[in-house]
Every structure is written in structure tokens, then in C-alpha cells.
Design an enzyme around this catalytic site. Structure first.
Site, short mmCIF file in Angstrom:
data_model
loop_
_atom_site.label_atom_id
_atom_site.label_comp_id
_atom_site.label_asym_id
_atom_site.label_seq_id
_atom_site.Cartn_x
_atom_site.Cartn_y
_atom_site.Cartn_z
N ASP A 12 -2.42 10.00 5.87
CA ASP A 12 -3.57 9.63 5.06
C ASP A 12 -3.99 10.85 4.24
O ASP A 12 -4.43 11.85 4.80
CB ASP A 12 -4.74 9.19 5.94
CG ASP A 12 -4.57 7.79 6.52
OD1 ASP A 12 -3.43 7.29 6.53
OD2 ASP A 12 -5.58 7.22 6.99
N LYS B 59 -6.98 3.35 0.55
CA LYS B 59 -8.00 3.44 1.62
C LYS B 59 -9.34 3.79 0.99
O LYS B 59 -9.42 4.63 0.09
CB LYS B 59 -7.56 4.48 2.64
CG LYS B 59 -8.53 4.74 3.78
CD LYS B 59 -7.95 5.76 4.75
CE LYS B 59 -8.98 6.21 5.78
NZ LYS B 59 -8.42 7.24 6.71
N LYS C 180 -6.70 -0.35 3.42
CA LYS C 180 -7.33 0.11 4.66
C LYS C 180 -8.80 0.36 4.37
O LYS C 180 -9.15 1.10 3.46
CB LYS C 180 -6.66 1.38 5.18
CG LYS C 180 -7.34 1.97 6.42
CD LYS C 180 -6.60 3.18 6.95
CE LYS C 180 -7.35 3.86 8.09
NZ LYS C 180 -6.61 5.03 8.64
#
Length: 262
Positions: A100, A164, A203
Site C-alpha cells: 500500500d 484506496k 479499498k
């Protein structure tokens, strides 16, 4: 009264939507170990850890079916591209299955899309060629809608595995002078869903602490949830009759906002 939507879901399915977050800067090794055991016990999708915790995560989670997700350039995204690429490479070599990364927020706000695109591309290439997947953290609380939409289009074109919403540590100054972290919100999730291609997953992270918030995000097209409230969410599911066989979660997604600012 808004009409509620019923979603059939099992406890293992909910668990496999969750990245169990172990990212708070004050967490000790003992607390991280306990969190990894939680991830293993519930067989979540991934345990999300800081890079130095990858070795212990690998020790605990090997053969558990739980992926290791490492963060890089976290939480503010201000490292150079070279540093982020190095972090990503080292994370995957150490055992991370997913990475990430945080975008350079200042470059996004300044409209330097060439820099932003090249950085995401370089990190994605480094991760993918080693067999891992990249999630790109936007830190939506700092951005306008046009920034979020443009980032979604960049990530679709490359393409990356996930976009995300936030780190959970992007503190924004409120009108009263206090600072609060703005996480996932319904409007931002809808905007992201409208601007990513079918190969890019979403996400949601930041402020997701209840089963209703999880299922509300899922109803909007989210496939992964970042949260440190894994046990509370799964315990709530059990109390509401959801177990290994599918049960029904009732929600009204648009009127039940997912919002960390509280």
C-alpha cells in the site's frame, strides 16, 4: 423511511474483505504480534503492517491463507520516488504479497500529473514484476473530487490492483481548529467507483468500525476494507446471526455514511 437492502453474506466472506490494520505508530512488537494472531484466527484477507514488521508477520502467517500487506511512503507520501521504489522492492523481498503506497499529495494538489503518474508506474512495475499487488492510497480528505477522479483514471490506465481512500492518519483542520482524520465516505467511494475501470478494485479505509459501515461500503462496490476493528466487526456479525453459512446484513448504504470524522 429509506428502504433497506439485504445482502447475503457469511462470516468467512466478511473476514476475507478485511485488511487487519496494525499501523498505529505507538504499537509495540507485543501488540503487533497480538494483532497478527487476530488476523490469523479470523483468516482475514491480509494483515497490514509497517515494513519492519514483515519478518514477524511472515513467521506468524505462513500457511495461514492470510496475506502480508506492507505500507510504503506512509503515511504522508513525501519520500522520493526512488526511495518509495526501494521500500516497495525491499518489502516484497521480505515477504509482502501486497504493498500500500501513498501518493505525493502535494504533487496531486499542484496538478503535476506527469510526476504522479510516473511515480505510481515505477512502484507498480517494481511490485508486479516480483509477483505482488499494489494499492494506491489517495488520502481523499486532502483532495477535491477532480483530483480523486483523475487519480482513478491514472490507476486504471496503468493499471494497478487497487485504489484506496486513505491512510487513517491524514489529519485535516476543522473550522473549530481541531484536527481530525477523514477516512472513507460514501460520496468519495461512489466517485471512485464511477472513475475506475473494471480491473481496478477499491479499498475503503479510515473510520470503518462497524458491520453496517463494512456492508455499506461493499454495497457501493468496495472489495477490501482496512480496519483495526476486525474483532468487533466480526463479533457484531455473529450477534446478528451471520455465521459460516450466509446470513443477511440489512443496510441503507447511501444514508449510512462511512466517515472517520467522528
Amino acid at each position: 423511511m429509506a428502504t433497506q437492502t439485504a445482502i447475503a453474506v457469511s462470516l468467512p466472506q466478511i473476514a476475507k474483505m478485511i485488511d487487519h490494520s496494525l499501523l498505529h505508530p505507538t504499537m509495540t512488537d507485543k501488540e503487533i504480534l497480538t494483532g497478527l494472531e487476530v488476523a490469523k484466527k479470523h483468516r482475514v484477507a491480509a494483515a497490514c503492517v509497517k515494513p519492519y514488521s514483515i519478518p514477524i508477520a511472515k513467521e506468524v502467517l505462513t500457511d495461514s491463507g492470510v496475506l502480508i500487506c506492507a505500507v510504503i511512503g506512509f503515511p504522508h507520501g513525501n519520500s522520493t520516488t526512488t526511495t518509495k521504489v526501494f521500500e516497495a522492492e525491499e518489502a516484497v523481498k521480505a515477504g509482502a504479497h501486497e504493498v500500500d503506497m501513498v501518493v505525493n499529495v502535494g504533487k496531486v494538489l499542484g496538478g503535476d500529473w506527469e510526476y504522479v503518474t510516473n511515480e505510481i508506474r515505477a512502484i507498480n512495475d517494481a511490485v508486479v514484476k516480483r509477483g505482488a499487488a499494489l494499492k494506491v492510497i489517495f488520502e481523499n480528505g486532502y483532495l477535491q473530487d477532480e483530483h480523486i477522479a483523475h487519480l482513478c483514471r491514472i490507476c486504471t490506465a496503468l493499471p494497478v490492483a487497487f485504489v484506496k481512500t486513505s491512510t487513517g492518519f491524514g489529519f485535516v483542520k476543522r473550522p473549530d481548529g481541531a484536527y481530525a482524520s477523514k477516512g472513507a465516505s460514501v460520496p468519495h467511494l461512489q466517485l471512485m467507483k464511477a472513475n475506475v475501470g473494471p480491473s481496478v478494485q477499491i479499498k475503503a479505509a479510515g473510520g470503518i468500525r462497524t458491520l453496517d459501515e463494512v456492508m455499506g461500503a461493499v454495497a457501493l462496490g468496495v472489495t477490501r476494507i482496512g480496519t483495526s476493528s476486525t474483532e468487533a466487526i466480526l463479533e457484531e456479525a455473529v450477534r446478528r446471526g451471520i455465521n459460516t453459512r450466509p446470513g443477511f446484513a440489512l443496510l441503507s448504504p447511501v444514508e449510512s455514511p462511512v466517515d472517520a470524522d467522528r
